[in-house]
Structure formats: C-alpha cells, structure tokens
Scaffold this motif. Structure first.
Motif, PDB file in Angstrom:
ATOM      1  N   LYS A  34     -14.591-100.981 -58.573  1.00 31.00           N
ATOM      2  CA  LYS A  34     -14.940-101.460 -57.394  1.00 31.00           C
ATOM      3  C   LYS A  34     -14.200-100.823 -56.225  1.00 31.00           C
ATOM      4  O   LYS A  34     -14.719-100.335 -54.907  1.00 31.00           O
ATOM      5  CB  LYS A  34     -14.911-102.994 -57.098  1.00 31.00           C
ATOM      6  N   LEU A  35     -12.788-100.705 -56.388  1.00 24.64           N
ATOM      7  CA  LEU A  35     -12.086-100.109 -55.395  1.00 24.64           C
ATOM      8  C   LEU A  35     -12.273 -98.607 -55.277  1.00 24.64           C
ATOM      9  O   LEU A  35     -12.356 -98.063 -54.050  1.00 24.64           O
ATOM     10  CB  LEU A  35     -10.546-100.193 -55.731  1.00 24.64           C
ATOM     11  N   LYS A  36     -12.519 -98.021 -56.254  1.00 23.61           N
ATOM     12  CA  LYS A  36     -12.784 -96.605 -56.346  1.00 23.61           C
ATOM     13  C   LYS A  36     -14.251 -96.206 -55.742  1.00 23.61           C
ATOM     14  O   LYS A  36     -14.541 -95.355 -55.064  1.00 23.61           O
ATOM     15  CB  LYS A  36     -12.986 -95.965 -57.936  1.00 23.61           C
ATOM     16  N   LYS A  37     -15.150 -97.190 -55.965  1.00 17.58           N
ATOM     17  CA  LYS A  37     -16.575 -97.166 -55.595  1.00 17.58           C
ATOM     18  C   LYS A  37     -16.599 -97.313 -53.955  1.00 17.58           C
ATOM     19  O   LYS A  37     -17.078 -96.515 -53.166  1.00 17.58           O
ATOM     20  CB  LYS A  37     -17.404 -97.995 -56.070  1.00 17.58           C
ATOM     21  N   GLY A  38     -15.706 -98.386 -53.583  1.00 18.05           N
ATOM     22  CA  GLY A  38     -15.522 -98.487 -52.113  1.00 18.05           C
ATOM     23  C   GLY A  38     -14.837 -97.231 -51.261  1.00 18.05           C
ATOM     24  O   GLY A  38     -15.208 -96.755 -50.361  1.00 18.05           O
ATOM     25  N   LEU A  39     -13.870 -96.649 -51.844  1.00 19.65           N
ATOM     26  CA  LEU A  39     -13.234 -95.647 -51.396  1.00 19.65           C
ATOM     27  C   LEU A  39     -14.009 -94.320 -51.313  1.00 19.65           C
ATOM     28  O   LEU A  39     -13.993 -93.509 -50.342  1.00 19.65           O
ATOM     29  CB  LEU A  39     -11.902 -95.164 -52.297  1.00 19.65           C
ATOM     30  N   LYS A  40     -14.818 -94.304 -52.352  1.00 17.33           N
ATOM     31  CA  LYS A  40     -15.816 -93.303 -52.317  1.00 17.33           C
ATOM     32  C   LYS A  40     -16.738 -93.162 -51.335  1.00 17.33           C
ATOM     33  O   LYS A  40     -17.196 -92.155 -50.661  1.00 17.33           O
ATOM     34  CB  LYS A  40     -16.332 -93.039 -53.667  1.00 17.33           C
ATOM     35  N   TRP A  48     -16.479 -94.878 -48.462  1.00 23.89           N
ATOM     36  CA  TRP A  48     -15.686 -94.606 -47.132  1.00 23.89           C
ATOM     37  C   TRP A  48     -15.712 -93.162 -47.071  1.00 23.89           C
ATOM     38  O   TRP A  48     -15.819 -92.535 -45.828  1.00 23.89           O
ATOM     39  CB  TRP A  48     -14.313 -95.430 -47.373  1.00 23.89           C
ATOM     40  N   MET A  49     -15.051 -92.435 -47.957  1.00 24.65           N
ATOM     41  CA  MET A  49     -14.978 -91.009 -47.983  1.00 24.65           C
ATOM     42  C   MET A  49     -16.188 -90.275 -47.379  1.00 24.65           C
ATOM     43  O   MET A  49     -16.280 -89.260 -46.768  1.00 24.65           O
ATOM     44  CB  MET A  49     -14.481 -90.457 -49.060  1.00 24.65           C
ATOM     45  N   ALA A  50     -17.277 -90.839 -47.980  1.00 23.61           N
ATOM     46  CA  ALA A  50     -18.557 -90.006 -47.708  1.00 23.61           C
ATOM     47  C   ALA A  50     -19.156 -90.308 -46.255  1.00 23.61           C
ATOM     48  O   ALA A  50     -19.595 -89.478 -45.649  1.00 23.61           O
ATOM     49  CB  ALA A  50     -19.934 -90.534 -48.680  1.00 23.61           C
ATOM     50  N   VAL A  51     -18.607 -91.695 -45.630  1.00 21.50           N
ATOM     51  CA  VAL A  51     -19.227 -91.765 -44.211  1.00 21.50           C
ATOM     52  C   VAL A  51     -18.115 -91.358 -43.193  1.00 21.50           C
ATOM     53  O   VAL A  51     -18.492 -91.622 -42.047  1.00 21.50           O
ATOM     54  CB  VAL A  51     -19.527 -93.173 -44.227  1.00 21.50           C
ATOM     55  N   LEU A  52     -16.880 -91.239 -43.698  1.00 22.69           N
ATOM     56  CA  LEU A  52     -15.555 -91.062 -42.802  1.00 22.69           C
ATOM     57  C   LEU A  52     -15.878 -89.777 -41.849  1.00 22.69           C
ATOM     58  O   LEU A  52     -15.720 -89.847 -40.489  1.00 22.69           O
ATOM     59  CB  LEU A  52     -14.422 -90.978 -43.368  1.00 22.69           C
ATOM     60  N   PRO A  53     -16.541 -88.783 -42.416  1.00 21.96           N
ATOM     61  CA  PRO A  53     -16.903 -87.564 -41.197  1.00 21.96           C
ATOM     62  C   PRO A  53     -17.796 -87.954 -40.062  1.00 21.96           C
ATOM     63  O   PRO A  53     -17.512 -87.959 -38.945  1.00 21.96           O
ATOM     64  CB  PRO A  53     -17.507 -86.442 -42.091  1.00 21.96           C
ATOM     65  N   PHE A  54     -18.888 -88.794 -40.457  1.00 26.90           N
ATOM     66  CA  PHE A  54     -19.720 -89.355 -39.651  1.00 26.90           C
ATOM     67  C   PHE A  54     -19.192 -89.951 -38.473  1.00 26.90           C
ATOM     68  O   PHE A  54     -19.363 -90.219 -37.372  1.00 26.90           O
ATOM     69  CB  PHE A  54     -21.101 -89.742 -40.098  1.00 26.90           C
ATOM     70  N   ILE A  55     -18.262 -91.150 -39.116  1.00 31.39           N
ATOM     71  CA  ILE A  55     -17.547 -92.195 -38.292  1.00 31.39           C
ATOM     72  C   ILE A  55     -16.567 -91.365 -37.063  1.00 31.39           C
ATOM     73  O   ILE A  55     -16.694 -91.579 -36.087  1.00 31.39           O
ATOM     74  CB  ILE A  55     -16.825 -93.068 -39.028  1.00 31.39           C
TER      75      ILE A  55
END
Length: 315
Positions: A16-22, A24-31
């Motif tokens: 779950k942690l790895k999925k959450g980090l993944k 966040w990394m996907a949406v972080l550039p847009f944020i």
C-alpha cells in the motif's frame, strides 16, 4: 528465514505504501505546476500590489520608490472630485442591479427551455451562450450603435423617428443614469447565457417525481417553481450568485468600451478607475491602493456569501 512474513506485521502495508508513493509521484509534477503557476501569477502580483500601494511608485528604470505609508489610501478618499467614492457607488450599484436580474433571467430561461414540450434545446442553449464567446469589443460596438446619440442610433431611430415618442433624440451616453442603464443592459445580455447553461445542467438532476407529486396535490407551475425548483437548485444558486457578484465587481470592459468613464467620470467603476490612474495618469501607488481596497471588499462579500450558503441546508 528470508521470504517469510514477519510476525505481527501486515504484509499488505508495504504494498500500500509503495502504491501510494507511486500515485503521488505520478501527480506531483501536475501539483507542482499548479502551485508554481499560482505563486507566479497570483500570489506574487498580489503581494507586489500591496507593497506598491504604500509607495510613490514609478515604472522608470532605477527610479526611487519611497514608502509613503497610507498616503495613497488617504488620497483616495480625500480626492476633491470624489472619483473613488463615485466608483465605489457605481460598483455596488452594478452588483445591486445586475446580480438579481441576471440570476432571475438565467433561472427562468433555463426552466422554460427545460420544459418537456420544448424542442431543439441544444439550439436554444447555443443561442443563449453565444454572447459569452463573442468578443467584448464586438458587442460593445453593437451597443454603442444601438444607443448612439442623434437620430441615427437604432433606438433613437425607432423611438424618435418612427414612433415619435420623444420630441428630440436622446443622447444616452451623455447622461449618467441612461449611460448606466446601457452599461447594465450590455453586461446582462453578455453574461446571462452563462447562468442559463449552468442551470440547464442542474435541472437535469431534479427528479420528475417531485413535480408529479406536486401536480397531484394541485400545485400549479408557478408554485412548483418557487417550492421545488428554486430550493432544489440551492447549491447551484450559491455558486452562480458568487460568480455573478464577482463579475459585477469587475466592470471594466463594460465601462471602458461603452462610456470610457463618462460623462465627467461619473460612470467609472473601481476596475476602470484603477486602469485610468495606473496607465493613463501613471499613478501606480494610488491605483494599487484602490485595488487593495477592492480586493478586501470582494473577499469579505464572497466569504460572507459562502458562509451563508454553506450553513444552509437544501432539499
């Protein structure tokens, strides 16, 4: 032993942690792009404007921009010509006149178009929304032609030349109240389609069962409108009203393209006065002070409306 789950630890926690980090990394550039854009184009100009409002500011390179404290704010209210006070009066008058009319026309037109026996709803929706996408300048020239002084303006031609209702042509844009009416008509005609489209979309979510039950109880169309339609559209109405108020505070193209603030600066609003002081008189400190006061007023009014509608329960 390796590969064996550790007692007392949920093996799904790591995944779950790895999925959450993944994610966040996907949406972080847009944020990051959104935050950076807000910081560059909203937060920094706002802070810079507040600083300039306390300066005797000049745009000349290397110019000295001394701090003058609240002098710009004091000058705004001690102007012998009362330009700021007139602009404040006109701005709040615009809100008081155009917002209720715009709201009522939007919801009534939307309800009429949404009636089950009305055909070609997409055509009506397009017709009402067409002024929104039309250039402000084009619509402004249209209204200047319609309400032009002399007997060759279309309204004067009809009322004076054809119908003979007046003894002489009316110079609409040379009188304060007639000029304000032209500005209000311009604004309402240009923006009412936005509210119509919003309400048309919202009406699709109201169940027909409410109207059927009301009809069985003997309620006519008018009673159904005020007792069912208006309350059910409460959250949408809050959104529409807040945007209409903000739009009425930002009366710039309506004034600039129609009256240029005339006659004698009597139709100036806060946005048009800011433009006049900043880019015509190069009085940037004064204009920034007016902008800060307008921003505070808009924030206070919007916040009050949001609190009011936020604490209200809708059907």
């Amino acid at each position: 032993m390796t590969g064996q789950p550790v007692p007392g630890r949920d093996p799904r926690a790591g995944s779950k942690l790895k999925k959450g980090l993944k994610q966040w990394m996907a949406v972080l550039p847009f944020i990051f792009l959104g935050v950076a854009g807000t910081a560059v184009f909203v937060i920094y100009p706002m802070i810079r404007n507040i600083v300039i409002s306390f300066q005797d500011y000049s745009i000349m390179p290397g110019a000295n921009n001394p701090f003058v404290g609240f002098d710009n704010y004091v000058s705004a209210f001690t102007d012998p010509n009362n330009k700021v006070l007139m602009a404040i009066r006109n701005t709040f008058l615009n809100v008081a006149v155009t917002v209720p009319v715009n709201w009522l026309l939007a919801i009534v037109f939307a309800v009429l178009i949404n009636l089950h026996f009305v055909k070609h709803k997409i055509v009506f929706r397009t017709v009402y929304y067409l002024p929104i996408i039309t250039s402000w300048i084009v619509v402004a020239f249209l209204f200047r032609f319609l309400f032009a002084g002399g007997e060759y303006g279309l309204i004067n031609y009809i009322l004076y030349k054809q119908l003979g209702l007046f003894s002489e042509p009316i110079n609409f844009l040379s009188n304060y109240w007639s000029a304000m009416v032209v500005i209000w008509l311009f604004h309402i005609w240009k923006t009412v389609g936005w509210g119509v489209v919003i309400y048309l979309a919202a009406l699709q979510g109201i169940s027909k069962e409410y109207y059927e039950a009301a009809a069985i109880d003997g309620a006519n169309g008018t009673k159904q409108f005020w007792s069912i339609t208006v309350p059910m559209l409460g959250p949408v109405t809050a959104f529409v009203l807040i945007n209409l108020v903000n739009g009425a505070f930002n009366f710039f193209p309506q004034v600039y393209f129609i009256t240029r603030g005339g006659p004698m600066d009597q139709t100036q609003t806060l946005p048009s006065l800011m433009y006049l002081q900043a880019f015509k008189n190069f009085n940037f400190g004064y204009a920034s002070a007016v902008a800060v006061m307008m921003g505070i007023a808009v924030f206070a009014l919007t916040y009050t409306q949001m609190k009011k509608f936020g604490n209200q329960r809708f059907l």
